[in-house]
Design a protein around this motif. Sequence first.
Motif, PDB file in Angstrom:
ATOM      1  N   TRP A  90      -5.126  -1.925   6.502  1.00 56.48           N
ATOM      2  CA  TRP A  90      -3.813  -2.485   5.861  1.00 56.48           C
ATOM      3  C   TRP A  90      -3.404  -1.666   4.705  1.00 56.48           C
ATOM      4  N   TYR A  91      -4.297  -0.411   4.201  1.00 57.50           N
ATOM      5  CA  TYR A  91      -3.705   0.115   3.071  1.00 57.50           C
ATOM      6  C   TYR A  91      -2.291   0.677   3.334  1.00 57.50           C
ATOM      7  N   GLY A  92      -1.695   1.004   4.102  1.00 63.62           N
ATOM      8  CA  GLY A  92      -0.267   1.640   3.969  1.00 63.62           C
ATOM      9  C   GLY A  92       0.535   0.443   3.725  1.00 63.62           C
ATOM     10  N   ALA A  93       0.285  -0.611   4.637  1.00 66.54           N
ATOM     11  CA  ALA A  93       1.470  -1.857   4.444  1.00 66.54           C
ATOM     12  C   ALA A  93       0.973  -2.337   3.041  1.00 66.54           C
ATOM     13  N   VAL A  94      -0.229  -2.377   2.314  1.00 65.19           N
ATOM     14  CA  VAL A  94      -0.217  -2.963   0.897  1.00 65.19           C
ATOM     15  C   VAL A  94       0.513  -1.844  -0.028  1.00 65.19           C
ATOM     16  N   ALA A  95       0.625  -0.631   0.210  1.00 66.12           N
ATOM     17  CA  ALA A  95       1.169   0.548  -0.781  1.00 66.12           C
ATOM     18  C   ALA A  95       2.598   0.155  -0.545  1.00 66.12           C
ATOM     19  N   ARG A  96       3.042   0.042   0.585  1.00 64.08           N
ATOM     20  CA  ARG A  96       4.573  -0.302   0.828  1.00 64.08           C
ATOM     21  C   ARG A  96       4.945  -1.642   0.135  1.00 64.08           C
ATOM     22  N   PHE A  97       3.882  -2.691   0.282  1.00 63.48           N
ATOM     23  CA  PHE A  97       4.535  -3.915  -0.693  1.00 63.48           C
ATOM     24  C   PHE A  97       4.887  -3.802  -1.896  1.00 63.48           C
ATOM     25  N   SER A  98       4.087  -2.666  -2.627  1.00 60.34           N
ATOM     26  CA  SER A  98       4.294  -2.562  -3.998  1.00 60.34           C
ATOM     27  C   SER A  98       5.906  -2.391  -4.364  1.00 60.34           C
ATOM     28  N   GLY A  99       6.712  -1.856  -3.393  1.00 57.24           N
ATOM     29  CA  GLY A  99       8.045  -1.579  -3.716  1.00 57.24           C
ATOM     30  C   GLY A  99       8.269  -0.229  -4.239  1.00 57.24           C
ATOM     31  N   ALA A 100       7.245   0.427  -4.320  1.00 54.40           N
ATOM     32  CA  ALA A 100       7.407   1.900  -4.926  1.00 54.40           C
ATOM     33  C   ALA A 100       8.080   2.680  -4.124  1.00 54.40           C
ATOM     34  N   ASP A 101       8.851   3.732  -4.551  1.00 54.23           N
ATOM     35  CA  ASP A 101       9.370   4.919  -3.727  1.00 54.23           C
ATOM     36  C   ASP A 101       8.604   6.152  -3.749  1.00 54.23           C
ATOM     37  N   ASP A 102       7.519   6.160  -4.403  1.00 49.81           N
ATOM     38  CA  ASP A 102       6.839   7.271  -4.567  1.00 49.81           C
ATOM     39  C   ASP A 102       5.304   7.098  -3.928  1.00 49.81           C
ATOM     40  N   THR A 103       4.762   8.364  -3.464  1.00 52.11           N
ATOM     41  CA  THR A 103       3.580   8.275  -3.039  1.00 52.11           C
ATOM     42  C   THR A 103       2.533   7.567  -4.127  1.00 52.11           C
ATOM     43  N   ALA A 104       2.638   8.396  -5.342  1.00 49.33           N
ATOM     44  CA  ALA A 104       1.633   8.408  -6.438  1.00 49.33           C
ATOM     45  C   ALA A 104       1.605   6.607  -6.793  1.00 49.33           C
ATOM     46  N   THR A 105       2.684   6.173  -6.795  1.00 46.61           N
ATOM     47  CA  THR A 105       2.604   4.739  -7.580  1.00 46.61           C
ATOM     48  C   THR A 105       2.288   4.092  -6.274  1.00 46.61           C
ATOM     49  N   ALA A 106       2.665   4.060  -5.115  1.00 47.04           N
ATOM     50  CA  ALA A 106       2.250   3.083  -4.019  1.00 47.04           C
ATOM     51  C   ALA A 106       0.692   3.264  -3.721  1.00 47.04           C
ATOM     52  N   ALA A 107       0.214   4.538  -3.949  1.00 47.75           N
ATOM     53  CA  ALA A 107      -1.410   4.707  -3.874  1.00 47.75           C
ATOM     54  C   ALA A 107      -2.238   3.910  -4.929  1.00 47.75           C
ATOM     55  N   ALA A 108      -1.589   4.084  -6.014  1.00 48.64           N
ATOM     56  CA  ALA A 108      -2.347   3.622  -7.359  1.00 48.64           C
ATOM     57  C   ALA A 108      -2.428   2.024  -7.028  1.00 48.64           C
ATOM     58  N   TYR A 109      -0.978   1.303  -6.624  1.00 45.69           N
ATOM     59  CA  TYR A 109      -1.133  -0.006  -6.245  1.00 45.69           C
ATOM     60  C   TYR A 109      -2.157  -0.501  -5.193  1.00 45.69           C
ATOM     61  N   ALA A 110      -1.960   0.412  -4.189  1.00 46.31           N
ATOM     62  CA  ALA A 110      -2.981  -0.045  -3.180  1.00 46.31           C
ATOM     63  C   ALA A 110      -4.530   0.152  -3.481  1.00 46.31           C
ATOM     64  N   ASP A 111      -4.666   1.202  -4.329  1.00 48.94           N
ATOM     65  CA  ASP A 111      -6.155   1.305  -4.675  1.00 48.94           C
ATOM     66  C   ASP A 111      -6.526   0.119  -5.511  1.00 48.94           C
ATOM     67  N   ASP A 112      -5.659  -0.297  -6.454  1.00 45.47           N
ATOM     68  CA  ASP A 112      -6.147  -1.387  -7.245  1.00 45.47           C
ATOM     69  C   ASP A 112      -5.985  -2.947  -6.325  1.00 45.47           C
ATOM     70  N   VAL A 113      -5.394  -2.940  -5.364  1.00 44.85           N
ATOM     71  CA  VAL A 113      -5.629  -4.110  -4.332  1.00 44.85           C
ATOM     72  C   VAL A 113      -7.028  -4.058  -3.720  1.00 44.85           C
ATOM     73  N   PHE A 114      -7.258  -2.586  -3.261  1.00 43.11           N
ATOM     74  CA  PHE A 114      -8.683  -2.740  -2.496  1.00 43.11           C
ATOM     75  C   PHE A 114      -9.795  -3.058  -3.378  1.00 43.11           C
ATOM     76  N   ALA A 115      -9.677  -2.396  -4.756  1.00 44.55           N
ATOM     77  CA  ALA A 115     -10.755  -2.666  -5.728  1.00 44.55           C
ATOM     78  C   ALA A 115     -10.868  -3.936  -5.859  1.00 44.55           C
ATOM     79  N   VAL A 116      -9.917  -4.854  -6.090  1.00 44.01           N
ATOM     80  CA  VAL A 116     -10.307  -6.518  -5.983  1.00 44.01           C
ATOM     81  C   VAL A 116     -10.835  -6.887  -4.831  1.00 44.01           C
ATOM     82  N   LEU A 117     -10.430  -6.568  -3.635  1.00 44.41           N
ATOM     83  CA  LEU A 117     -11.111  -6.881  -2.433  1.00 44.41           C
ATOM     84  C   LEU A 117     -12.623  -6.646  -2.371  1.00 44.41           C
ATOM     85  N   ARG A 118     -12.930  -5.296  -3.163  1.00 46.00           N
ATOM     86  CA  ARG A 118     -14.554  -4.836  -3.059  1.00 46.00           C
ATOM     87  C   ARG A 118     -15.197  -5.717  -3.996  1.00 46.00           C
ATOM     88  N   THR A 119     -14.546  -6.074  -5.127  1.00 46.20           N
ATOM     89  CA  THR A 119     -15.372  -6.987  -6.336  1.00 46.20           C
ATOM     90  C   THR A 119     -15.233  -8.324  -6.147  1.00 46.20           C
TER      91      THR A 119
END
Length: 639
Positions: free
Chosen positions: A174-203
């Motif tokens: 679900w990484y791509g969907a999470v990135a899209r959920f951020s609403g960001a229109d650029d790859t870097a922001t969407a990826a940074a958002y998704a990375d943070d969500v998955f960091a929360v899932l890991r911890t």
Amino acid sequence: MRGSVTAMAAATLLMPLLGAAPSDVRGGESGLQSAFASAAAEYHVPQSVLLGVSYLQSRWDGHGGAPSVSGGYGPMHLTDARTALAGAVPHHSDGLEDPRGDSARAPLRPKATPPKNDQLPARLRTLPRAAELTGLSPRELRTDPTANVAGGAALLAAAQKELGQPLSSDPADWYGAVARFSGADDTATAAAYADDVFAVLRTGQERQTDSGQPVALAAQPGLTPDTRQLRRAGLRTLDAAETECPRKVSCEWIPAPYKEFGDSDYGNHDLGDRPAALDIDYIVIHDTEGAWDGVLTMVQDPTYVSWQYTLRSTDGHIAQHVKAKDVAWHAGNWYVNAKSIGLEHEGFLARPDAWYTEAMYRSSARLVAYLAKKYDIPLDRQHILGHDTVPGPTTPTIGGMHTDPGPYWDWRHYFELLGHPLRPTAGPHGGMVTIRPDYAANRPEYTGCASAGGPCAEHGSSAVRLHSGPGESYPLIKDIGLGTTPSKGVNDISSRVSTGQQYAVAGRDGDWTAIWYLGQKAWFKNPADRPAAVHAAGEVVTPKDGVESVPVYGRAYPEASAYPADVPVQAVSALPYTLPAGQRYVVGEKVPGEYYYAVTFDEASHKVVTGKDLYYEIQFGHRVGFVRAEDVRVIPSGS
């Protein structure tokens, strides 16, 4: 007297703040926990993904149905921003403060008007889309947390389908969907958002929400998402080549113009050579008092003012406008401007329920930790300043100084994210306190949010109110520099202290603690079962023996003899305050008197004047101040 910056700051951002997450969250579920389970089952979204996204948006809080600073509602931060953002006017446009704060130049009173947001971007219109997908009304999605969670689940499922991905039960898919959920229109922001969500899932995480409901997310330490999905999202690539940002945030370069205009005037900052020519000692936290797009338009106006970075609330995206080596015009005090980096956060001081997202708090903390390490800036409240703690440089400027980010910025949480949680550093006899109320439970009364004199909505706060005696019947502490009767106004900082600030203890009486503040003994309620402060120890200054009092300054300028012939001498002008004998104030740093002369467009004429006189920065009132080193002695707080 520099403090060390912890090497663990970045790692701390990824760790649970309220204890380890349980391995099993079944049984005794709260209504909100059940809502996540039900929505996950209905829309075929992994429950952990839904919980992780919601945590990054709101930390699972509902905020009573009130919108965030970017018009987001509920635990999933579904946005419907048109009404929420109406009438926003950026705070540098009120015409009261000279953001440059340099008495060598005519006052700068910017009056730019933000553009109308006639066409809101998709990231600010997710709630109407959720209404279409679920059949729920916009009102339900705004006010009912269960409906709001369902709306978020529907948006995630729709994003997954749009990417051509199956509604898998594996969170890694679900990484791509999470990135899209951020609403960001650029790859870097969407990826940074998704990375943070998955960091929360890991911890994992667990906490009690603002409505009193326990919510938990079990840790999945081995989770590795499929990041390749983002390549098919059709997002733009940011221009990050000029930026000075840490790797784990999204950052783009939107430059503020260095441009001549009018009658030999220029804007909207000065070129410099920091830190080689002048140390960077401070980071100043602002809020924008306006929406993202309008604020970005104004910082690109050469007749307006500037700051180094702007941070967006919906996803934590950062725009950099001015290089760290250059001096932006933002703080209203030229000495502080010349030695600081300014960060504007999308937000509103006097809208207590216009809450900041966790995504923005985390992005800001990463940026500040990065800058603090790079420029050796201590992570404390005498170096990480709110705009409201920057002193007026001279007596006439005190009343016009700004008061953002205000009492609703969560400093305690912010310092946890910085990797410097505000903990006790001494026992009861340490001689100092660090202000640290429970943000959610600390709800002082304020007025003037929606209307002059009218009550503000009850809300958690970082601020603690001060009285002239040990009881609420005593008058509020008066700030003689303001010359006004103290009040409970949301912008009146005369009689309050803020989380993280440190003061010398002046006495105790039952549940009340006294501190030295603005030359007075000021009292705040501090019961043992609901403490507003914790014990601390450190260095304090007090007047030298035989001296009745010493002056306090709003800027640490050199003595007259230090100026070369081609630089006009700047007055060493004392504020209307004094530090009386017998009183003690917490020391921030010992600094030389310095003045950055930059009054023309030609940077060849810019000079740094450094004197022999030394100053101590002190926590004097709500704002910091400076005293000359030769006027005081430094002693341990517990002596």
